[in-house]
Scaffold this motif. Sequence first.
Motif, mmCIF file in Angstrom:
data_model
loop_
_atom_site.group_PDB
_atom_site.id
_atom_site.type_symbol
_atom_site.label_atom_id
_atom_site.label_comp_id
_atom_site.label_asym_id
_atom_site.label_seq_id
_atom_site.Cartn_x
_atom_site.Cartn_y
_atom_site.Cartn_z
ATOM 1 N N PRO A 1 5.107 2.397 16.928
ATOM 2 C CA PRO A 1 4.774 3.138 15.697
ATOM 3 C C PRO A 1 3.268 3.207 15.430
ATOM 4 C CG PRO A 1 5.787 1.038 15.139
ATOM 5 C CD PRO A 1 5.955 1.225 16.611
ATOM 6 N N HIS B 1 5.532 13.851 2.331
ATOM 7 C CA HIS B 1 4.144 13.910 2.821
ATOM 8 C C HIS B 1 3.667 12.535 3.274
ATOM 9 C CE1 HIS B 1 4.372 17.506 0.226
ATOM 10 N NE2 HIS B 1 3.580 18.033 1.147
ATOM 11 N N VAL C 1 -2.949 14.375 14.441
ATOM 12 C CA VAL C 1 -3.682 14.699 13.206
ATOM 13 C C VAL C 1 -5.045 14.015 13.231
ATOM 14 C CG1 VAL C 1 -3.669 14.351 10.689
ATOM 15 C CG2 VAL C 1 -1.599 15.114 11.862
ATOM 16 N N THR D 1 1.745 6.437 15.126
ATOM 17 C CA THR D 1 2.081 7.249 13.952
ATOM 18 C C THR D 1 1.459 6.715 12.683
ATOM 19 O OG1 THR D 1 4.200 7.767 14.978
ATOM 20 C CG2 THR D 1 4.004 8.183 12.601
ATOM 21 N N TYR D 2 1.685 5.378 12.432
ATOM 22 C CA TYR D 2 1.151 4.865 11.170
ATOM 23 C C TYR D 2 -0.383 4.889 11.179
ATOM 24 C CZ TYR D 2 1.090 0.170 13.457
ATOM 25 O OH TYR D 2 0.914 -0.904 14.301
ATOM 26 N N GLY E 1 -2.075 7.174 10.403
ATOM 27 C CA GLY E 1 -2.564 8.483 10.845
ATOM 28 C C GLY E 1 -1.916 8.905 12.139
ATOM 29 N N ASP E 2 -1.097 9.935 12.089
ATOM 30 C CA ASP E 2 -0.461 10.489 13.289
ATOM 31 C C ASP E 2 -1.565 10.803 14.301
ATOM 32 O OD1 ASP E 2 1.685 12.286 14.729
ATOM 33 O OD2 ASP E 2 -0.126 13.463 14.470
ATOM 34 N N TRP F 1 8.326 4.572 3.309
ATOM 35 C CA TRP F 1 7.687 3.856 4.403
ATOM 36 C C TRP F 1 6.837 2.652 3.994
ATOM 37 C CZ3 TRP F 1 9.034 3.073 9.046
ATOM 38 C CH2 TRP F 1 9.697 4.070 9.791
ATOM 39 N N PRO F 2 6.190 2.601 2.839
ATOM 40 C CA PRO F 2 5.275 1.489 2.599
ATOM 41 C C PRO F 2 5.867 0.123 2.941
ATOM 42 C CG PRO F 2 5.019 3.092 0.867
ATOM 43 C CD PRO F 2 6.174 3.547 1.715
ATOM 44 N N THR G 1 2.442 6.975 1.340
ATOM 45 C CA THR G 1 3.306 7.980 1.962
ATOM 46 C C THR G 1 4.563 8.257 1.143
ATOM 47 O OG1 THR G 1 2.519 7.308 4.150
ATOM 48 C CG2 THR G 1 4.582 8.523 4.088
ATOM 49 N N LEU H 1 -7.356 15.897 15.510
ATOM 50 C CA LEU H 1 -7.807 17.149 14.874
ATOM 51 C C LEU H 1 -8.953 16.877 13.906
ATOM 52 C CD1 LEU H 1 -4.341 18.838 14.344
ATOM 53 C CD2 LEU H 1 -6.190 19.650 15.821
ATOM 54 N N TYR I 1 0.873 -1.184 0.000
ATOM 55 C CA TYR I 1 0.000 0.000 0.000
ATOM 56 C C TYR I 1 0.901 1.222 0.000
ATOM 57 C CZ TYR I 1 -3.766 3.179 1.379
ATOM 58 O OH TYR I 1 -4.682 4.203 1.436
ATOM 59 N N THR I 2 1.129 1.779 -1.181
ATOM 60 C CA THR I 2 2.213 2.752 -1.382
ATOM 61 C C THR I 2 1.656 4.159 -1.492
ATOM 62 O OG1 THR I 2 3.470 0.987 -2.437
ATOM 63 C CG2 THR I 2 4.174 3.244 -2.896
HETATM 64 C C1 FAD Z 1 6.219 1.584 11.106
HETATM 65 C C2 FAD Z 1 5.546 2.404 10.017
HETATM 66 C C3 FAD Z 1 4.912 1.744 8.972
HETATM 67 C C4 FAD Z 1 4.339 2.469 7.938
HETATM 68 N N1 FAD Z 1 3.760 1.800 6.878
HETATM 69 C C5 FAD Z 1 3.242 2.511 5.866
HETATM 70 C C6 FAD Z 1 2.676 1.838 4.729
HETATM 71 O O1 FAD Z 1 2.639 0.615 4.662
HETATM 72 N N2 FAD Z 1 2.180 2.590 3.698
HETATM 73 C C7 FAD Z 1 2.194 3.968 3.738
HETATM 74 O O2 FAD Z 1 1.737 4.596 2.780
HETATM 75 N N3 FAD Z 1 2.701 4.644 4.822
HETATM 76 C C8 FAD Z 1 3.223 3.942 5.871
HETATM 77 N N4 FAD Z 1 3.746 4.599 6.956
HETATM 78 C C9 FAD Z 1 3.784 6.069 6.950
HETATM 79 C C10 FAD Z 1 2.756 6.633 7.936
HETATM 80 O O3 FAD Z 1 1.466 6.452 7.450
HETATM 81 C C11 FAD Z 1 3.052 8.114 8.155
HETATM 82 O O4 FAD Z 1 4.316 8.228 8.757
HETATM 83 C C12 FAD Z 1 1.988 8.722 9.062
HETATM 84 O O5 FAD Z 1 0.784 8.867 8.338
HETATM 85 C C13 FAD Z 1 2.416 10.070 9.652
HETATM 86 O O6 FAD Z 1 2.658 10.982 8.601
HETATM 87 P P1 FAD Z 1 4.039 11.803 8.563
HETATM 88 O O7 FAD Z 1 5.140 10.845 8.680
HETATM 89 O O8 FAD Z 1 3.951 12.705 7.389
HETATM 90 O O9 FAD Z 1 3.998 12.665 9.889
HETATM 91 P P2 FAD Z 1 3.871 14.271 9.984
HETATM 92 O O10 FAD Z 1 2.482 14.675 9.628
HETATM 93 O O11 FAD Z 1 4.992 14.891 9.264
HETATM 94 O O12 FAD Z 1 4.051 14.443 11.565
HETATM 95 C C14 FAD Z 1 5.109 15.191 12.146
HETATM 96 C C15 FAD Z 1 4.514 16.070 13.242
HETATM 97 O O13 FAD Z 1 3.707 17.069 12.618
HETATM 98 C C16 FAD Z 1 2.440 17.138 13.284
HETATM 99 N N5 FAD Z 1 1.416 17.596 12.333
HETATM 100 C C17 FAD Z 1 1.297 17.262 11.033
HETATM 101 N N6 FAD Z 1 0.250 17.900 10.474
HETATM 102 C C18 FAD Z 1 -0.311 18.672 11.455
HETATM 103 C C19 FAD Z 1 -1.431 19.556 11.514
HETATM 104 N N7 FAD Z 1 -2.206 19.796 10.432
HETATM 105 N N8 FAD Z 1 -1.709 20.154 12.686
HETATM 106 C C20 FAD Z 1 -0.948 19.914 13.781
HETATM 107 N N9 FAD Z 1 0.132 19.087 13.797
HETATM 108 C C21 FAD Z 1 0.439 18.485 12.632
HETATM 109 C C22 FAD Z 1 2.185 15.712 13.740
HETATM 110 O O14 FAD Z 1 1.243 15.681 14.822
HETATM 111 C C23 FAD Z 1 3.580 15.281 14.182
HETATM 112 O O15 FAD Z 1 3.787 15.691 15.525
HETATM 113 C C24 FAD Z 1 4.348 3.893 7.994
HETATM 114 C C25 FAD Z 1 4.966 4.556 9.054
HETATM 115 C C26 FAD Z 1 5.560 3.812 10.073
HETATM 116 C C27 FAD Z 1 6.228 4.535 11.216
#
Ligand code: FAD
Length: 607
Positions: free
Chosen positions: A362, A85, A372, A365-366, A368-369, A118-119, A81, A375, A78-79
Amino acid sequence: MEGVDHLAHERNKAQFDVAVMKAVWAGSRDAYELFHRFSRLVANDPEMFIPAIKAQATEEQQKQWLPLANKMKIIGSYTQTELGHGSNVRGLETTATFDPKTDEFVLNSPTLTATKWWPGGLGKIATHALAHARLIIDDKDYGVHGFLVQLRSLDDHLTLPGITIGDIGMKYGSGAYNTMDNGSLIFDHVRIPRNQMLMRLSQVTREGKYVPSNVPRQLSYGTMVYVRQKIVFDASIALSRAVCISTRYSAVRRQFGSHNGSPETQVIDYKTQQARLFPLLASAYAIRFVSEWLNSFYKDLLQRLEAKDFSTLPEAHACTAGLKSITTSVAADGIEECRKLCGGHGYLTSSGLPELSAVYIPACTYEGDNVVMLLQVARYLMKTISQLKSGNKPVGTTAYLGRAEQLMQYHSDVLRAEDWLKPNVVVEAFEARAARMSMACAQNLSKFNNPEDGFQELSADLVEAATAHCQLIIVSKFIEKLQQDIPGKGVKEQLGVLRSIYALFLLHKHIGDFLSTDCITPKQGYLANEQLRSLYSQVRPNAIALVDAFNYTDHFLSSVLGRYDGNVYPKLYEEAWKDPLNDTSIPDGFHEYVQPMLKQPLHHGRL
Ligand SMILES: Cc1cc2nc3c(=O)[nH]c(=O)nc-3n(C[C@H](O)[C@H](O)[C@H](O)COP(=O)(O)OP(=O)(O)OC[C@H]3O[C@@H](n4cnc5c(N)ncnc54)[C@H](O)[C@@H]3O)c2cc1C
Ligand SMILES: CCCCC/C=C\C/C=C\C/C=C\CC/C=C/C(=O)SCCNC(=O)CCNC(=O)[C@H](O)C(C)(C)COP(=O)(O)OP(=O)(O)OC[C@H]1O[C@@H](n2cnc3c(N)ncnc32)[C@H](O)[C@@H]1OP(=O)(O)O
């Protein structure tokens, strides 16, 4: 000693039918699913690729791709991220440009930050990606859509032309998540047939005409909603594993308190240990029950969507996002607290807790942080409140906001500590707190000319209001669970004790909210804490039986501290000797590096 149950004396104290409690805990899930959901993490995770195809592909596309994916003839990732972004899906940069001359899409990573990052499964094993990219037709950007892209040859597994793939490297500690090949992917003008755009929701015709979705565009986020509700269930597994380990060890461990040769005190009998451990035990049960409710709510949503009824979609998004956030935070923090509850031995790998923590955290975070996600809940609450004036009566999990005026006048009528044991007394307090926090935010938001500026300025308060709302849901669903017919001696009574511990622990932890919103008086807050202490004493004789009810094998727990038989010390020692460091008496490097220092002559009397 082998074969002796060192916790038998604890098990004999149980005041309820453990077999029934096991069935209540397992609910509609069988043991296989419990194991499968954990084991999946360290294998390739089909958790999202297949559901995404079901959610976003046409019937014809599903017929083509699902049999291959289900039989592992293709391995999908599931690609979504990217390096730049993750949270902001609408900010993704990868492009898919329609080429009418060849009836193809050209996938490209226009910038470094467009690199998929990350995917799961992408780094080494996936043969195909469900890639999220901006659909471009005649230079017009139609936003993010899903595309099926082959990444590797099905003959020799080599990457295909235009595809650069790698693993993103080691992750947090040495945890099992390092067996997951989270990957990076750059597209360099990779061509795919038009029919590999997932076209259930919106289409592109042969002529290059974009046919927009006639259903809410957010259905394209459906896989995330599906996984978020699964993650709530996983939170109950993760937390209950840690609680099982630390509860059993707390009953085995003795420290201080010996008088005239009497045994030292079991650390589970210290009130501080109980005040840290028993709320987590209660939280494990609370999260399990809310996950059951959320799963049934999600299944109802799916049925409604089949009938083109989108009425509960906004609430489903808010509930899955909010409960995913709250429960994963509680579970992640709770696993760390369980490690600390085990003292030094909790830091040993053989305790099972460091690994569980490294694998689990994790989850905050994964999918959906967590901030976020809260919110998103806040936006939903503010929208619900804004619609009150137009007579829109909230239903479901926001129904209490329909009584906001009444709740603004609420004052708890608790007079005695035991009044806090009444479910309606608790729910009213939690509803009043949540309503007042959301109404206060709405009131403050109305002072801003630009609502978005206000939302950003007030976002920290909005997150707290969203938290209060989600905690109300969990408390309410725990209460509703106990309104069901639950057989078995003492089972409902024990669950009632856990329900009260869960609610009063939250009230005590967030006492500032309850006082600052004038829902309760300081005296009533004091009485709640008094009652909490009494509840700890009531749960104490049942603690071991309550974690036995999770029905986890020693193999699943992978913990010398959490063994069913409590035979901790011999097993701790035995496990240590398995460490390769103990294969030799003299450590590698001693003769080369240490011995010369030891042999160095003294200079002027100084070492
Ligand atoms: C172990 C792991 C497995 C994963 N597997 C997958 C996968 O299979 N496929 C895939 O597509 N992705 C995957 N991911 C990615 C994951 O979905 C993202 O890391 C996650 O959605 C968080 O997004 P980000 O990294 O951009 O965090 P960011 O949004 O950059 O977060 C950084 C900080 O910014 C804050 N922030 C961001 N936006 C706002 C806002 N509007 N208001 C206030 N604060 C804000 C957050 O709260 C956080 O504190 C994986 C991640 C991990 C760690
Ligand atoms: C020991 C046991 C251990 C067990 C553990 C075992 C295994 C682990 C368990 C599970 C593992 C599973 C997965 C691990 C791998 C991880 C995978 C991933 O991380 S995949 C990528 C996940 N990414 C995200 O979650 C991104 C988060 N961001 C978003 O969802 C959106 O960008 C966001 C934040 C919702 C914003 O979207 P946007 O389009 O900008 O929308 P707006 O905020 O503007 O809102 C517009 C309206 O749309 C509504 N909305 C938004 N989202 C949804 C939705 N999903 N459904 C329905 N509606 C939605 C929103 O409410 C607005 O509505 P209104 O216009 O206000 O009415």
